[in-house]
Design a protein around this motif. Structure first.
Motif, PDB file in Angstrom:
ATOM      1  N   THR A  17       3.496  -4.983  -7.458  1.00  0.00           N
ATOM      2  CA  THR A  17       2.370  -4.042  -7.495  1.00  0.00           C
ATOM      3  C   THR A  17       2.018  -3.274  -6.245  1.00  0.00           C
ATOM      4  N   ASP A  20       4.125  -0.742  -3.598  1.00  0.00           N
ATOM      5  CA  ASP A  20       4.194   0.472  -3.283  1.00  0.00           C
ATOM      6  C   ASP A  20       3.005   1.081  -2.519  1.00  0.00           C
ATOM      7  N   GLN A  22       1.381   3.839  -2.301  1.00  0.00           N
ATOM      8  CA  GLN A  22       0.429   4.646  -2.889  1.00  0.00           C
ATOM      9  C   GLN A  22      -0.609   3.451  -3.668  1.00  0.00           C
ATOM     10  N   ARG A  23      -0.217   2.372  -3.866  1.00  0.00           N
ATOM     11  CA  ARG A  23      -1.013   1.546  -4.843  1.00  0.00           C
ATOM     12  C   ARG A  23      -1.794   0.724  -3.929  1.00  0.00           C
ATOM     13  N   ARG A  24      -1.155   0.508  -2.477  1.00  0.00           N
ATOM     14  CA  ARG A  24      -1.931  -0.200  -1.607  1.00  0.00           C
ATOM     15  C   ARG A  24      -3.204   0.558  -1.012  1.00  0.00           C
ATOM     16  N   LEU A  26      -4.618   3.012  -2.954  1.00  0.00           N
ATOM     17  CA  LEU A  26      -5.742   3.148  -3.840  1.00  0.00           C
ATOM     18  C   LEU A  26      -6.485   1.817  -3.828  1.00  0.00           C
ATOM     19  N   VAL A  27      -5.850   0.744  -3.846  1.00  0.00           N
ATOM     20  CA  VAL A  27      -6.324  -0.625  -3.778  1.00  0.00           C
ATOM     21  C   VAL A  27      -7.256  -0.656  -2.506  1.00  0.00           C
ATOM     22  N   LEU A  67      -0.877   9.177 -10.717  1.00  0.00           N
ATOM     23  CA  LEU A  67      -1.922   8.103 -11.202  1.00  0.00           C
ATOM     24  C   LEU A  67      -1.918   7.664 -12.511  1.00  0.00           C
ATOM     25  N   GLN A  71       0.546   4.860 -11.213  1.00  0.00           N
ATOM     26  CA  GLN A  71      -0.068   3.865 -10.479  1.00  0.00           C
ATOM     27  C   GLN A  71      -1.149   2.962 -11.031  1.00  0.00           C
ATOM     28  N   LYS A  74       0.148   0.441 -13.576  1.00  0.00           N
ATOM     29  CA  LYS A  74       0.888  -0.749 -12.843  1.00  0.00           C
ATOM     30  C   LYS A  74      -0.275  -1.440 -12.524  1.00  0.00           C
ATOM     31  N   LEU A  75      -1.493  -0.889 -12.033  1.00  0.00           N
ATOM     32  CA  LEU A  75      -2.530  -1.734 -11.479  1.00  0.00           C
ATOM     33  C   LEU A  75      -3.227  -2.360 -12.502  1.00  0.00           C
TER      34      LEU A  75
END
Length: 115
Positions: A17, A20, A22-24, A26-27, A67, A71, A74-75
């Motif tokens: 997860t 990526d 973009q996910r980092r 976002l988190v 998103l 994204q 996946k999150l």
């Protein structure tokens, strides 16, 4: 040994997860925010601001599609968020073990860079 396998699967999911960018991003945004509930529109705006210039675009429509279809699912699968597709609302809900694991990993990386 079952607990070890479960823990290994949890780590695999967390690493996959967070692999990526973009996910980092976002988190990081979710973790730093003063609230734990976000509208999809708010996340589109935030991600657009944070990635503008890095990828050559901040196209809201493309970010929203990414998103909604990639994204956030996946999150959610990793247990980091709860995503209500119908209401288009996201709640930041990382499990204690995933947060602790991520903190340990980040501390280890910071130590490696300090040496």
């Amino acid at each position: 040994m079952v607990g070890g396998k479960d823990r290994g699967a949890e780590l695999d999911t967390l690493f996959t997860t967070l692999a990526d960018e973009q996910r980092r991003i976002l988190v990081s945004y979710l973790a730093d925010a003063p609230t734990d509930t976000f509208s999809l529109d708010e996340l589109v705006t935030a991600l657009g601001r944070r990635t503008k210039g890095e990828h050559g675009t901040s196209d809201r429509r493309n970010i929203e599609i990414d998103l909604r279809h990639k994204q956030l699912p996946k999150l959610a699968e990793a247990g980091i968020v709860e995503y209500d597709v119908d209401e288009q609302v996201v709640q930041y809900r990382p499990s204690e073990s995933s947060v602790a694991t991520a903190d340990r990993i980040l501390s280890s990386v910071a130590e490696l860079h300090a040496d």
